[in-house]
Design a protein around this motif. Structure first.
Motif, PDB file in Angstrom:
ATOM      1  N   ARG A 191       5.583   1.615  -3.945  1.00  0.00           N
ATOM      2  CA  ARG A 191       5.369   0.425  -4.024  1.00  0.00           C
ATOM      3  C   ARG A 191       5.701  -0.859  -2.917  1.00  0.00           C
ATOM      4  NH1 ARG A 191      -1.274  -0.112  -3.337  1.00  0.00           N
ATOM      5  NH2 ARG A 191      -1.645   1.907  -2.911  1.00  0.00           N
ATOM      6  N   ASP A 192       6.988  -1.012  -4.393  1.00  0.00           N
ATOM      7  CA  ASP A 192       8.006  -1.225  -4.606  1.00  0.00           C
ATOM      8  C   ASP A 192       9.041  -1.764  -3.390  1.00  0.00           C
ATOM      9  OD1 ASP A 192       6.590  -3.223  -6.580  1.00  0.00           O
ATOM     10  OD2 ASP A 192       7.687  -3.067  -7.825  1.00  0.00           O
ATOM     11  N   MET A 193       9.468  -0.289  -3.329  1.00  0.00           N
ATOM     12  CA  MET A 193      10.447  -0.742  -2.476  1.00  0.00           C
ATOM     13  C   MET A 193      10.257  -0.733  -0.932  1.00  0.00           C
ATOM     14  SD  MET A 193      13.135   3.095  -3.435  1.00  0.00           S
ATOM     15  CE  MET A 193      11.626   4.048  -3.545  1.00  0.00           C
ATOM     16  N   ASN A 194       8.915  -0.899  -0.580  1.00  0.00           N
ATOM     17  CA  ASN A 194       8.074  -1.204   0.639  1.00  0.00           C
ATOM     18  C   ASN A 194       8.611  -2.405   0.729  1.00  0.00           C
ATOM     19  OD1 ASN A 194       7.540   1.823   1.485  1.00  0.00           O
ATOM     20  ND2 ASN A 194       5.281   1.327   0.478  1.00  0.00           N
TER      21      ASN A 194
ATOM     22  N   ARG B 167       1.397  -1.638  -0.424  1.00  0.00           N
ATOM     23  CA  ARG B 167      -0.184   0.018   0.391  1.00  0.00           C
ATOM     24  C   ARG B 167       1.241   1.573   0.036  1.00  0.00           C
ATOM     25  NH1 ARG B 167       0.525  -2.345   4.700  1.00  0.00           N
ATOM     26  NH2 ARG B 167       1.342  -1.253   6.601  1.00  0.00           N
ATOM     27  N   ARG B 168       0.407   2.286   0.001  1.00  0.00           N
ATOM     28  CA  ARG B 168       0.680   3.676  -0.135  1.00  0.00           C
ATOM     29  C   ARG B 168       1.835   3.943   1.110  1.00  0.00           C
ATOM     30  NH1 ARG B 168      -0.143   9.409  -1.510  1.00  0.00           N
ATOM     31  NH2 ARG B 168       1.521  10.619  -0.967  1.00  0.00           N
ATOM     32  N   SER B 169       1.741   3.659   2.222  1.00  0.00           N
ATOM     33  CA  SER B 169       2.112   2.966   3.344  1.00  0.00           C
ATOM     34  C   SER B 169       2.960   2.304   3.976  1.00  0.00           C
ATOM     35  CB  SER B 169       1.016   3.963   4.904  1.00  0.00           C
ATOM     36  OG  SER B 169       0.417   2.710   4.383  1.00  0.00           O
ATOM     37  N   GLY B 170       3.198   1.190   3.181  1.00  0.00           N
ATOM     38  CA  GLY B 170       4.111   0.174   3.679  1.00  0.00           C
ATOM     39  C   GLY B 170       4.060  -1.165   2.891  1.00  0.00           C
ATOM     40  N   ALA B 171       3.863  -2.034   3.919  1.00  0.00           N
ATOM     41  CA  ALA B 171       3.268  -3.493   3.171  1.00  0.00           C
ATOM     42  C   ALA B 171       3.991  -4.504   4.566  1.00  0.00           C
ATOM     43  CB  ALA B 171       4.987  -3.839   2.814  1.00  0.00           C
TER      44      ALA B 171
ATOM     45  N   ILE C 270       3.975 -16.556  10.733  1.00  0.00           N
ATOM     46  CA  ILE C 270       4.640 -15.437  11.098  1.00  0.00           C
ATOM     47  C   ILE C 270       4.097 -14.266  10.284  1.00  0.00           C
ATOM     48  CG2 ILE C 270       7.397 -13.895  11.292  1.00  0.00           C
ATOM     49  CD1 ILE C 270       8.610 -16.093  11.709  1.00  0.00           C
ATOM     50  N   GLN C 271       3.592 -12.911  10.952  1.00  0.00           N
ATOM     51  CA  GLN C 271       3.655 -11.894   9.653  1.00  0.00           C
ATOM     52  C   GLN C 271       4.161 -10.488   9.804  1.00  0.00           C
ATOM     53  OE1 GLN C 271       1.981  -8.377  11.332  1.00  0.00           O
ATOM     54  NE2 GLN C 271       1.625  -7.351   9.099  1.00  0.00           N
ATOM     55  N   GLY C 272       4.701 -10.456   9.038  1.00  0.00           N
ATOM     56  CA  GLY C 272       5.658  -8.964   9.678  1.00  0.00           C
ATOM     57  C   GLY C 272       5.065  -7.537   8.665  1.00  0.00           C
ATOM     58  N   GLY C 273       5.445  -6.411   9.118  1.00  0.00           N
ATOM     59  CA  GLY C 273       4.730  -5.681   8.864  1.00  0.00           C
ATOM     60  C   GLY C 273       6.036  -4.543   8.998  1.00  0.00           C
ATOM     61  N   PHE C 274       5.993  -3.041   7.508  1.00  0.00           N
ATOM     62  CA  PHE C 274       6.901  -2.350   7.128  1.00  0.00           C
ATOM     63  C   PHE C 274       5.767  -1.284   7.183  1.00  0.00           C
ATOM     64  CE2 PHE C 274       8.908   0.573   3.981  1.00  0.00           C
ATOM     65  CZ  PHE C 274       9.452   1.374   5.585  1.00  0.00           C
ATOM     66  N   GLY C 275       6.325  -0.012   7.640  1.00  0.00           N
ATOM     67  CA  GLY C 275       5.144   1.248   7.469  1.00  0.00           C
ATOM     68  C   GLY C 275       6.390   2.455   7.370  1.00  0.00           C
ATOM     69  N   ARG C 276       5.979   2.641   6.223  1.00  0.00           N
ATOM     70  CA  ARG C 276       7.170   4.477   6.344  1.00  0.00           C
ATOM     71  C   ARG C 276       6.949   5.331   7.204  1.00  0.00           C
ATOM     72  NH1 ARG C 276       5.173   5.725   0.102  1.00  0.00           N
ATOM     73  NH2 ARG C 276       4.558   7.431   0.726  1.00  0.00           N
ATOM     74  N   GLY C 277       5.726   5.811   7.623  1.00  0.00           N
ATOM     75  CA  GLY C 277       5.494   7.069   8.447  1.00  0.00           C
ATOM     76  C   GLY C 277       4.851   7.604   7.816  1.00  0.00           C
ATOM     77  N   GLU C 278       5.037   8.957   8.087  1.00  0.00           N
ATOM     78  CA  GLU C 278       4.861  10.067   8.060  1.00  0.00           C
ATOM     79  C   GLU C 278       5.087  10.910   6.781  1.00  0.00           C
ATOM     80  OE1 GLU C 278       1.469  12.247   8.140  1.00  0.00           O
ATOM     81  OE2 GLU C 278       0.922  10.818   9.866  1.00  0.00           O
TER      82      GLU C 278
END
Length: 215
Positions: free
Chosen positions: A180-183, A137-141, A162-170
């Motif tokens: 999105r691919d970089m996320n 998504r826009r804000s992460g993966a 296992i669930q992994g999450g990345f959020g790029r913050g503000e």
């Protein structure tokens, strides 16, 4: 006399410990680049990706003990016999001058089977093909996968989920396929490091290079 010597020894130990802690604090700058934060988790090409998706280049120093916390939390969660467990944060790069909530973050937890049976996604998110389930998504993966490991007794019959999450913050970074691919690239790379620490068979079913194909 013995009690006095013991007390003196305790004081000396505390003083020595305080000096050691102070020494550790002096060994690093309060702010570092993307390639140094969290013990060098993003060293190499990932550092530039983190800069791009967060729109930041300088972050508060953070030690590299996040992996230890994540591995311990996942093992304890699995041993508990519960269907899910909260896990821990691997890294939370806090931008210099940022406010609470501005920071990016990578975390891992143990998910319940029904979490992937319901494929409801946040608005604007899309499924990718890696793992049991993955999405961007826009804000992460996020990515879901299973780990069978000699470190996890019984996982050959009931894998650790296992669930992994990345959020790029503000961030004002654009919402494009590249970003999105970089996320997902950032999350995938961190996940492979976790897989190695846990000694998951067959990389937990994840490819060594990220597969960035919408489902």
């Amino acid at each position: 006399m013995r009690r006095l010597l013991a007390a003196a020894g305790t004081v000396l130990a505390l003083v020595a410990g305080g000096v050691a802690c102070a020494s550790d604090e002096e060994e690093h700058e309060p702010y570092v680049g993307a390639d140094e934060v969290c013990g060098g988790l993003f060293a190499g090409p990932l550092a530039e990706m983190l800069e791009k998706v967060t729109g930041e280049k300088v972050f508060a120093w953070e030690n590299g003990k996040g992996m230890e916390r994540v591995v311990t939390a996942l093992k304890e969660g699995y041993a508990s016999g519960r269907s899910w467990a909260p896990g821990a944060a691997l890294c939370e790069p806090d931008p210099k001058g940022g406010r609470l909530g501005d920071e990016a973050g990578i975390s891992f937890s143990m998910y319940a089977p029904q979490d992937v049976e319901d494929e409801g996604l946040p608005a604007g998110a899309e499924l990718y093909t890696m793992g049991v389930q993955s999405s961007v998504r826009r804000s992460g993966a996020s990515i879901y996968f299973e780990c069978v490991s000699p470190q996890l007794k019984g996982s050959d019959k009931a894998p650790l989920r296992i669930q992994g999450g990345f959020g790029r913050g503000e961030s004002d970074a654009p919402d494009t396929r590249e970003y999105r691919d970089m996320n997902m690239r950032i999350l995938h790379a961190a996940t492979l490091k976790l897989v190695k620490e846990l000694d998951c068979e067959d990389n937990g079913g994840l490819p060594k290079a990220p597969v960035l194909s919408p489902k």
